[in-house]
Design a protein around this motif. Structure first.
Motif, PDB file in Angstrom:
ATOM      1  N   ALA A  16       0.828  -1.203   0.000  1.00  0.00           N
ATOM      2  CA  ALA A  16       0.000   0.000   0.000  1.00  0.00           C
ATOM      3  C   ALA A  16       0.867   1.258   0.000  1.00  0.00           C
ATOM      4  O   ALA A  16       0.572   2.232  -0.687  1.00  0.00           O
ATOM      5  N   ARG A  17       1.936   1.224   0.783  1.00  0.00           N
ATOM      6  CA  ARG A  17       2.849   2.377   0.825  1.00  0.00           C
ATOM      7  C   ARG A  17       3.395   2.671  -0.572  1.00  0.00           C
ATOM      8  O   ARG A  17       3.355   3.810  -1.040  1.00  0.00           O
ATOM      9  N   LEU A  18       3.891   1.636  -1.239  1.00  0.00           N
ATOM     10  CA  LEU A  18       4.458   1.823  -2.578  1.00  0.00           C
ATOM     11  C   LEU A  18       3.405   2.347  -3.555  1.00  0.00           C
ATOM     12  O   LEU A  18       3.675   3.262  -4.333  1.00  0.00           O
ATOM     13  N   LEU A  19       2.238   1.774  -3.509  1.00  0.00           N
ATOM     14  CA  LEU A  19       1.155   2.169  -4.410  1.00  0.00           C
ATOM     15  C   LEU A  19       0.741   3.615  -4.171  1.00  0.00           C
ATOM     16  O   LEU A  19       0.639   4.415  -5.119  1.00  0.00           O
ATOM     17  N   LEU A  20       0.499   3.970  -2.918  1.00  0.00           N
ATOM     18  CA  LEU A  20       0.034   5.320  -2.608  1.00  0.00           C
ATOM     19  C   LEU A  20       1.099   6.371  -2.867  1.00  0.00           C
ATOM     20  O   LEU A  20       0.802   7.453  -3.384  1.00  0.00           O
ATOM     21  N   GLU A  21       2.350   6.061  -2.538  1.00  0.00           N
ATOM     22  CA  GLU A  21       3.412   7.027  -2.795  1.00  0.00           C
ATOM     23  C   GLU A  21       3.609   7.245  -4.292  1.00  0.00           C
ATOM     24  O   GLU A  21       3.882   8.357  -4.725  1.00  0.00           O
ATOM     25  N   ALA A  22       3.420   6.199  -5.100  1.00  0.00           N
ATOM     26  CA  ALA A  22       3.488   6.352  -6.556  1.00  0.00           C
ATOM     27  C   ALA A  22       2.360   7.246  -7.064  1.00  0.00           C
ATOM     28  O   ALA A  22       2.498   7.898  -8.098  1.00  0.00           O
ATOM     29  N   ASP A  23       1.253   7.285  -6.311  1.00  0.00           N
ATOM     30  CA  ASP A  23       0.107   8.127  -6.675  1.00  0.00           C
ATOM     31  C   ASP A  23       0.151   9.502  -6.009  1.00  0.00           C
ATOM     32  O   ASP A  23      -0.818  10.247  -6.035  1.00  0.00           O
ATOM     33  N   GLY A  24       1.268   9.827  -5.363  1.00  0.00           N
ATOM     34  CA  GLY A  24       1.438  11.162  -4.795  1.00  0.00           C
ATOM     35  C   GLY A  24       0.943  11.359  -3.376  1.00  0.00           C
ATOM     36  O   GLY A  24       0.863  12.488  -2.900  1.00  0.00           O
ATOM     37  N   ILE A  25       0.619  10.276  -2.670  1.00  0.00           N
ATOM     38  CA  ILE A  25       0.193  10.374  -1.276  1.00  0.00           C
ATOM     39  C   ILE A  25       1.377   9.971  -0.394  1.00  0.00           C
ATOM     40  O   ILE A  25       1.917   8.879  -0.538  1.00  0.00           O
TER      41      ILE A  25
END
Length: 121
Positions: A16-25
């Motif tokens: 989730a961290r990787l996914l959200l950080e890739a989306d700018g969160i």
């Protein structure tokens, strides 16, 4: 947006961290238990908290009101998450002070943005 993820699965927290950080969160922290979540909330002051419904021996539904109470007048936005279908917990989700529910397979920055836009409308 600063996000705290509360989930008992280390694998999910990292994905989730990787996914959200890739989306700018910005994921500013993760927690596995109620105690860790409350401590992280006080220390990190996130704008958003994703709370897993099933926290092993603990319950995300019980955690949400504690998170809100801990922050007083400016609580973070809280979204319940689960691998289970929303219909499995529909009544409990509806009575929760959480902003919304988001299934883990649907988790993305775009899905979160959409939830927040609907809440602000």
């Amino acid at each position: 947006m600063r996000c705290l993820i509360v989930d008992d699965s280390d694998h999910f927290k990292e994905a989730a961290r990787l996914l959200l950080e890739a989306d700018g969160i910005a994921v500013v922290g993760v927690a596995s238990t109620t105690a860790e979540a409350l401590r992280s909330l006080r220390e990190l002051r996130p704008d958003l908290v994703l709370v897993d419904i099933d926290l092993g021996e603990e319950n995300g539904f019980d955690l949400v009101p504690r998170l809100r109470a801990e922050t007083g007048e400016c609580p973070p936005r809280i979204i319940l998450i689960s691998t289970y279908d929303e219909q499995d917990y529909a009544e409990m989700i509806a009575s929760s002070p959480a902003l919304a529910f988001l299934s883990k397979p649907s988790l993305s920055g775009r899905a979160i943005d959409e939830i927040l836009r609907r809440a602000d409308a």
